[in-house]
Design a protein around this motif. Structure first.
Motif, PDB file in Angstrom:
ATOM      1  N   ILE A   1      13.593  17.429  30.639  1.00  0.00           N
ATOM      2  CA  ILE A   1      14.127  17.753  29.315  1.00  0.00           C
ATOM      3  C   ILE A   1      12.990  18.122  28.364  1.00  0.00           C
ATOM      4  N   GLU A   2      11.898  17.352  28.395  1.00  0.00           N
ATOM      5  CA  GLU A   2      10.757  17.643  27.523  1.00  0.00           C
ATOM      6  C   GLU A   2      10.185  19.038  27.789  1.00  0.00           C
ATOM      7  N   LYS A   3      10.055  19.390  29.049  1.00  0.00           N
ATOM      8  CA  LYS A   3       9.496  20.698  29.406  1.00  0.00           C
ATOM      9  C   LYS A   3      10.393  21.836  28.921  1.00  0.00           C
ATOM     10  N   HIS A   4      11.700  21.698  29.113  1.00  0.00           N
ATOM     11  CA  HIS A   4      12.622  22.742  28.682  1.00  0.00           C
ATOM     12  C   HIS A   4      12.730  22.787  27.155  1.00  0.00           C
ATOM     13  N   ALA A   5      12.729  21.642  26.500  1.00  0.00           N
ATOM     14  CA  ALA A   5      12.798  21.592  25.035  1.00  0.00           C
ATOM     15  C   ALA A   5      11.564  22.230  24.415  1.00  0.00           C
ATOM     16  N   TRP A   6      10.396  21.972  24.991  1.00  0.00           N
ATOM     17  CA  TRP A   6       9.144  22.528  24.473  1.00  0.00           C
ATOM     18  C   TRP A   6       9.204  24.049  24.417  1.00  0.00           C
ATOM     19  N   TYR A   7       9.831  24.644  25.424  1.00  0.00           N
ATOM     20  CA  TYR A   7       9.970  26.101  25.489  1.00  0.00           C
ATOM     21  C   TYR A   7      10.666  26.648  24.240  1.00  0.00           C
ATOM     22  N   TYR A   8      11.598  25.873  23.683  1.00  0.00           N
ATOM     23  CA  TYR A   8      12.353  26.276  22.496  1.00  0.00           C
ATOM     24  C   TYR A   8      11.800  25.669  21.206  1.00  0.00           C
ATOM     25  N   GLY A   9      10.626  25.051  21.299  1.00  0.00           N
ATOM     26  CA  GLY A   9       9.998  24.469  20.109  1.00  0.00           C
ATOM     27  C   GLY A   9      10.568  23.131  19.698  1.00  0.00           C
ATOM     28  N   LEU A  10      11.228  22.452  20.624  1.00  0.00           N
ATOM     29  CA  LEU A  10      11.835  21.150  20.335  1.00  0.00           C
ATOM     30  C   LEU A  10      11.073  20.039  21.045  1.00  0.00           C
ATOM     31  N   SER A  11      11.216  18.820  20.541  1.00  0.00           N
ATOM     32  CA  SER A  11      10.591  17.669  21.198  1.00  0.00           C
ATOM     33  C   SER A  11      11.326  16.390  20.801  1.00  0.00           C
ATOM     34  N   PHE A  12      11.138  15.350  21.593  1.00  0.00           N
ATOM     35  CA  PHE A  12      11.683  14.035  21.272  1.00  0.00           C
ATOM     36  C   PHE A  12      10.878  13.424  20.142  1.00  0.00           C
ATOM     37  N   ASN A  13      11.536  12.696  19.262  1.00  0.00           N
ATOM     38  CA  ASN A  13      10.832  11.837  18.316  1.00  0.00           C
ATOM     39  C   ASN A  13      10.682  10.515  19.069  1.00  0.00           C
ATOM     40  N   LYS A  14       9.553  10.346  19.720  1.00  0.00           N
ATOM     41  CA  LYS A  14       9.364   9.220  20.637  1.00  0.00           C
ATOM     42  C   LYS A  14       9.451   7.861  19.964  1.00  0.00           C
ATOM     43  N   SER A  15       9.200   7.820  18.660  1.00  0.00           N
ATOM     44  CA  SER A  15       9.296   6.540  17.956  1.00  0.00           C
ATOM     45  C   SER A  15      10.749   6.110  17.764  1.00  0.00           C
ATOM     46  N   LYS A  16      11.704   7.031  17.964  1.00  0.00           N
ATOM     47  CA  LYS A  16      13.119   6.710  17.806  1.00  0.00           C
ATOM     48  C   LYS A  16      13.850   6.578  19.140  1.00  0.00           C
ATOM     49  N   CYS A  17      13.172   6.832  20.247  1.00  0.00           N
ATOM     50  CA  CYS A  17      13.791   6.724  21.566  1.00  0.00           C
ATOM     51  C   CYS A  17      13.781   5.281  22.039  1.00  0.00           C
TER      52      CYS A  17
END
Length: 66
Positions: free
Chosen positions: A18-34
């Motif tokens: 998910i991180e790899k595919h999201a990065w392609y679209y300029g998105l990322s997890f807010n890891k402090s909220k996961c």
């Protein structure tokens, strides 16, 4: 996003993908909220870079109010 599996290894792979595919679209997890909600599990859940996902007993579902 909710990921469900009976193996931490599978969740780790899901997160990495998910991180790899999201990065392609300029998105990322807010890891402090996961949060990972473990049930009878001992293994750690990690993001693709090895950062551990925080373990908790509950999480907050965010939604928009009209």
């Amino acid at each position: 996003t909710v990921l469900i599996s009976d193996e931490a290894k599978a969740i780790n792979k899901f997160l990495d993908t998910i991180e790899k595919h999201a990065w392609y679209y300029g998105l990322s997890f807010n890891k402090s909220k996961c949060v990972v909600l473990k049930m009878n599990a001992a293994n750690d859940t990690e993001f693709g870079n090895g950062t551990k996902v925080l373990a908790g007993k509950e999480t907050i579902y965010l939604h928009l109010h009209p």
